[in-house]
Design a protein around this motif. Structure first.
Motif, PDB file in Angstrom:
ATOM      1  N   THR A  10       0.844  -1.183   0.000  1.00 55.30           N
ATOM      2  CA  THR A  10       0.000   0.000   0.000  1.00 55.30           C
ATOM      3  C   THR A  10       0.887   1.244   0.000  1.00 55.30           C
ATOM      4  O   THR A  10       1.774   1.372   0.845  1.00 55.30           O
ATOM      5  N   PRO A  11       0.689   2.141  -0.968  1.00 52.11           N
ATOM      6  CA  PRO A  11       1.521   3.352  -1.000  1.00 52.11           C
ATOM      7  C   PRO A  11       1.371   4.152   0.294  1.00 52.11           C
ATOM      8  O   PRO A  11       0.286   4.267   0.855  1.00 52.11           O
ATOM      9  N   MET A  12       2.512   4.664   0.756  1.00 44.42           N
ATOM     10  CA  MET A  12       2.526   5.449   1.977  1.00 44.42           C
ATOM     11  C   MET A  12       2.958   6.876   1.650  1.00 44.42           C
ATOM     12  O   MET A  12       3.857   7.079   0.837  1.00 44.42           O
ATOM     13  N   THR A  36      11.112   9.215  -1.583  1.00 41.81           N
ATOM     14  CA  THR A  36      10.802   7.787  -1.628  1.00 41.81           C
ATOM     15  C   THR A  36      12.126   7.026  -1.675  1.00 41.81           C
ATOM     16  O   THR A  36      13.186   7.619  -1.942  1.00 41.81           O
ATOM     17  N   ALA A  37      12.078   5.746  -1.445  1.00 46.99           N
ATOM     18  CA  ALA A  37      13.299   4.938  -1.504  1.00 46.99           C
ATOM     19  C   ALA A  37      13.959   5.061  -2.881  1.00 46.99           C
ATOM     20  O   ALA A  37      15.179   5.194  -2.987  1.00 46.99           O
ATOM     21  N   HIS A  43      19.309   9.770  -6.000  1.00 43.66           N
ATOM     22  CA  HIS A  43      20.161  10.842  -5.476  1.00 43.66           C
ATOM     23  C   HIS A  43      21.553  10.307  -5.141  1.00 43.66           C
ATOM     24  O   HIS A  43      22.561  10.881  -5.542  1.00 43.66           O
ATOM     25  N   ARG A  44      21.601   9.198  -4.431  1.00 46.18           N
ATOM     26  CA  ARG A  44      22.898   8.615  -4.061  1.00 46.18           C
ATOM     27  C   ARG A  44      23.663   8.136  -5.286  1.00 46.18           C
ATOM     28  O   ARG A  44      24.880   8.242  -5.346  1.00 46.18           O
ATOM     29  N   LEU A 107      14.078  13.946   7.628  1.00 44.28           N
ATOM     30  CA  LEU A 107      12.928  13.294   6.994  1.00 44.28           C
ATOM     31  C   LEU A 107      13.315  12.021   6.249  1.00 44.28           C
ATOM     32  O   LEU A 107      12.493  11.114   6.094  1.00 44.28           O
ATOM     33  N   ASN A 108      14.551  11.951   5.773  1.00 46.62           N
ATOM     34  CA  ASN A 108      15.003  10.779   5.022  1.00 46.62           C
ATOM     35  C   ASN A 108      15.741   9.762   5.883  1.00 46.62           C
ATOM     36  O   ASN A 108      16.166   8.722   5.375  1.00 46.62           O
TER      37      ASN A 108
END
Length: 128
Positions: A10-12, A36-37, A43-44, A107-108
């Motif tokens: 389920t999207p969060m 999001t993951a 980004h990484r 937040l991340n």
């Protein structure tokens, strides 16, 4: 009890936090969104050398700006800036960028130090 597959898929919603930027005017600010993951992985990945032999020092030197660009959103959750704006963000007073970057990290669930060992242990590249 084990969580169900349906619940896991389920999207969060990602968290977001309002960051005041009074330097730009009274009551000015920006929504900083967690990523999001997939967004965090992208980004990484941008920090890596093209051949994935280590972290690019040039990219690592701009990681604050890149993460801020990916995280700052308008009221509807749309990104405000693009990678083309990285130089402009780099010209901000550091205290403003750090304020946004600190919220991004919180937040991340990341920290500035979490990327340091990768940079320290990476082979030297010609992009310094």
């Amino acid at each position: 009890m084990t969580i169900s597959r349906e619940t896991l898929l389920t999207p969060m919603p990602v968290q977001r936090e309002w960051v005041e930027l009074p330097e730009f005017g009274a009551e000015e600010g920006v929504w900083v969104h967690g990523l999001t993951a997939r967004e965090l992985n992208l980004h990484r990945g941008r920090l890596m050398n093209k051949d994935y032999t280590g972290v690019s020092r040039a990219a690592a030197q701009m990681q604050r700006e890149r993460l801020a660009i990916r995280s700052m959103r308008d009221d509807q959750g749309n990104k405000i800036l693009t990678d083309a704006d990285i130089e402009a963000l780099g010209a901000w007073p550091s205290a403003i960028l750090e304020r946004v970057f600190d919220v991004c990290n919180r937040l991340n669930g990341t920290s500035d130090e979490s990327d340091e060992p990768a940079v320290k242990n990476s082979p030297e590249t010609g992009d310094d």
